[in-house]
Every structure is written in C-alpha cells, then in structure tokens.
Design a protein around this motif. Structure first.
Motif, short mmCIF file in Angstrom:
data_model
loop_
_atom_site.label_atom_id
_atom_site.label_comp_id
_atom_site.label_asym_id
_atom_site.label_seq_id
_atom_site.Cartn_x
_atom_site.Cartn_y
_atom_site.Cartn_z
N SER A 46 -13.77 6.28 -0.26
CA SER A 46 -14.46 5.45 -1.66
C SER A 46 -13.39 4.52 -2.02
CB SER A 46 -14.85 6.67 -2.43
OG SER A 46 -13.74 7.56 -2.93
N ARG A 47 -13.68 3.98 -2.87
CA ARG A 47 -12.62 2.95 -3.86
C ARG A 47 -12.91 2.84 -5.17
NH1 ARG A 47 -12.44 -2.47 -0.42
NH2 ARG A 47 -11.00 -3.12 -2.30
N ASP A 48 -11.96 2.52 -6.01
CA ASP A 48 -12.07 2.34 -7.41
C ASP A 48 -11.23 0.83 -7.59
OD1 ASP A 48 -11.92 1.86 -10.17
OD2 ASP A 48 -11.66 4.24 -10.39
N ASN A 49 -11.85 -0.03 -7.62
CA ASN A 49 -11.44 -1.48 -7.74
C ASN A 49 -10.51 -1.67 -9.11
OD1 ASN A 49 -11.80 -2.14 -5.29
ND2 ASN A 49 -13.79 -3.49 -5.76
N ALA A 50 -10.88 -1.04 -10.15
CA ALA A 50 -10.40 -0.97 -11.31
C ALA A 50 -8.88 -0.14 -11.37
CB ALA A 50 -11.15 -0.49 -12.41
N LYS A 51 -8.75 0.68 -10.41
CA LYS A 51 -7.54 1.28 -10.38
C LYS A 51 -6.76 1.00 -9.13
CE LYS A 51 -8.97 5.57 -12.58
NZ LYS A 51 -9.33 7.00 -12.46
N ASN A 52 -7.37 -0.18 -8.35
CA ASN A 52 -6.66 -0.50 -7.07
C ASN A 52 -6.28 0.64 -6.31
OD1 ASN A 52 -6.62 -3.01 -8.29
ND2 ASN A 52 -4.49 -2.98 -9.07
N THR A 53 -7.30 1.39 -5.86
CA THR A 53 -6.95 2.61 -5.18
C THR A 53 -8.16 2.91 -4.23
OG1 THR A 53 -5.59 3.69 -7.06
CG2 THR A 53 -6.31 5.29 -5.27
N VAL A 54 -8.05 3.35 -2.97
CA VAL A 54 -9.02 3.70 -2.17
C VAL A 54 -8.46 5.37 -1.65
CG1 VAL A 54 -7.54 3.00 -0.03
CG2 VAL A 54 -10.09 3.41 0.29
N TYR A 55 -9.69 5.98 -1.64
CA TYR A 55 -9.55 7.30 -1.39
C TYR A 55 -10.13 7.78 -0.13
CZ TYR A 55 -9.00 6.99 -6.39
OH TYR A 55 -8.54 6.74 -7.72
N LEU A 56 -9.75 9.00 0.55
CA LEU A 56 -10.46 9.55 1.77
C LEU A 56 -10.58 11.04 1.34
CD1 LEU A 56 -11.66 9.23 4.63
CD2 LEU A 56 -9.43 9.79 5.22
N LEU B 63 0.80 -0.98 -0.12
CA LEU B 63 0.21 -0.05 -0.08
C LEU B 63 0.82 1.12 -0.02
CD1 LEU B 63 -2.42 -1.15 2.84
CD2 LEU B 63 -2.75 -1.44 0.25
N GLN B 64 0.47 2.18 -0.62
CA GLN B 64 1.35 3.56 -0.89
C GLN B 64 0.19 4.45 -0.77
OE1 GLN B 64 4.70 3.60 -1.55
NE2 GLN B 64 4.50 5.99 -1.22
N ALA B 65 0.21 5.43 0.29
CA ALA B 65 -0.46 6.50 0.46
C ALA B 65 0.17 7.74 -0.07
CB ALA B 65 -0.88 6.63 1.99
N SER B 66 -0.76 8.72 -0.40
CA SER B 66 -0.49 9.83 -0.94
C SER B 66 -1.42 10.87 -0.64
CB SER B 66 0.11 9.65 -2.25
OG SER B 66 -0.97 9.52 -3.06
N GLY B 67 -1.14 12.29 -0.99
CA GLY B 67 -2.17 13.07 -1.12
C GLY B 67 -2.29 14.23 -0.06
N GLY B 68 -1.35 13.90 1.06
CA GLY B 68 -1.17 14.78 2.37
C GLY B 68 -0.74 16.09 1.94
N GLY B 69 -0.58 16.94 3.00
CA GLY B 69 -0.29 18.30 2.82
C GLY B 69 -0.60 19.22 3.98
N LEU B 70 -0.39 20.61 3.82
CA LEU B 70 -0.62 21.63 4.64
C LEU B 70 -1.91 22.56 4.29
CD1 LEU B 70 0.03 23.49 7.04
CD2 LEU B 70 1.44 24.88 5.64
N VAL B 71 -3.04 22.46 5.09
CA VAL B 71 -4.16 23.28 4.52
C VAL B 71 -4.80 24.17 5.55
CG1 VAL B 71 -5.54 21.21 5.04
CG2 VAL B 71 -6.51 22.73 3.27
N GLN B 72 -5.45 25.25 5.19
CA GLN B 72 -6.05 25.83 6.26
C GLN B 72 -7.44 25.25 6.93
OE1 GLN B 72 -6.48 29.83 4.51
NE2 GLN B 72 -4.53 30.34 5.48
N ALA B 73 -7.52 25.51 7.85
CA ALA B 73 -8.73 25.14 8.77
C ALA B 73 -10.05 25.48 7.59
CB ALA B 73 -9.26 25.86 10.02
N GLY B 74 -11.10 24.55 7.47
CA GLY B 74 -12.05 24.81 6.44
C GLY B 74 -11.75 24.04 5.02
N GLY B 75 -10.58 23.82 5.00
CA GLY B 75 -10.21 23.42 3.52
C GLY B 75 -10.49 22.04 3.46
N SER B 76 -10.03 21.54 2.13
CA SER B 76 -10.30 20.02 1.64
C SER B 76 -8.99 19.45 1.46
CB SER B 76 -11.20 20.08 0.69
OG SER B 76 -12.56 20.51 1.22
#
Length: 123
Positions: A70-80, A3-16
């Motif tokens: 959510s997940r996309d089994n065709a892409k072997n990826t789960v999202y948050l 498993l390889q997680a990605s997508g983290g970062g710095l965001v302001q309160a209220g952001g996504s």
C-alpha cells in the motif's frame, strides 16, 4: 528520488511485520513502487508492486494472500504488510521506484533503490 526502508526485524514463523519505505527528493506520486527481496546466496526477486495512485497492485506468487502493498502519497511512503511469515521469507527487503506507468517486475526496470531492511523469520 531517495528511498529509506525500515521496519525489518526478527519474528517467529506465523508472525507479522510491516515494512515502510519513505521517499524524498521528488514528487512521490510520479513513481510506481515495489518491494524486492534478496536471501543469502540468491538473486534479488520481485515481491510486490503498486501503481502511482495506489489503485493497482501486483504480487509475486510467494506473497499472494499473505502480503499487502500500500502507499500513502500524502506521507510519501509505501508499505509492505507481511502476515503468516515463513522462514523462507527471510531476506533483505528493498523498496524501489520506477517512472514507468505500468506495473513491472524486473529489477532493471526500477530506477531508484532503498538501502534494504533485514527480515528474519525463525522456525
């Protein structure tokens, strides 16, 4: 399964942010998936889980109404997808996989873990 997680970062309160976790090595759809998080000085805690097909999900109270797994089994990826982020959401977020059929929330019930991705929410 790896498993390889990605997508983290710095965001302001209220952001996504949207986290991704790419799986490899075995049949992705054979695993229920989950996200956990660990803040400094705290235990790793459950955030959300999704069934093998994606038809069932379960959330910790901390993320209900704000987070969507959510997940996309065709892409072997789960999202948050994380919306309306708060400083208390600051943590390292980990994806995890289990061969159990039912959705589970305990760390010990997950067999495989990603390396974590840092999410920092500033006030």
């Amino acid at each position: 399964v790896q498993l390889q997680a990605s997508g983290g970062g710095l965001v302001q309160a209220g952001g996504s942010l949207r986290l991704s976790c790419a799986a490899s090595g075995r049949t992705f759809s054979n695993y229920a998936m989950a996200w956990f998080r660990q803040a400094p000085g705290k235990e790793r805690e459950f955030v959300a889980a999704i069934s093998r097909s994606g038809g069932s999900t379960y959330y910790a109270d901390s993320g209900k109404g704000r987070f969507t797994i959510s997940r996309d089994n065709a892409k072997n990826t789960v999202y948050l997808q994380m919306n309306s982020l708060k400083p208390d959401d600051t943590a390292v977020y980990y994806c995890a996989a289990t061969e159990r059929i039912v959705l589970v929330t305990l760390r010990v019930e997950y067999d495989y873990w990603g390396q974590g991705t840092q999410v920092t929410v500033s006030s």
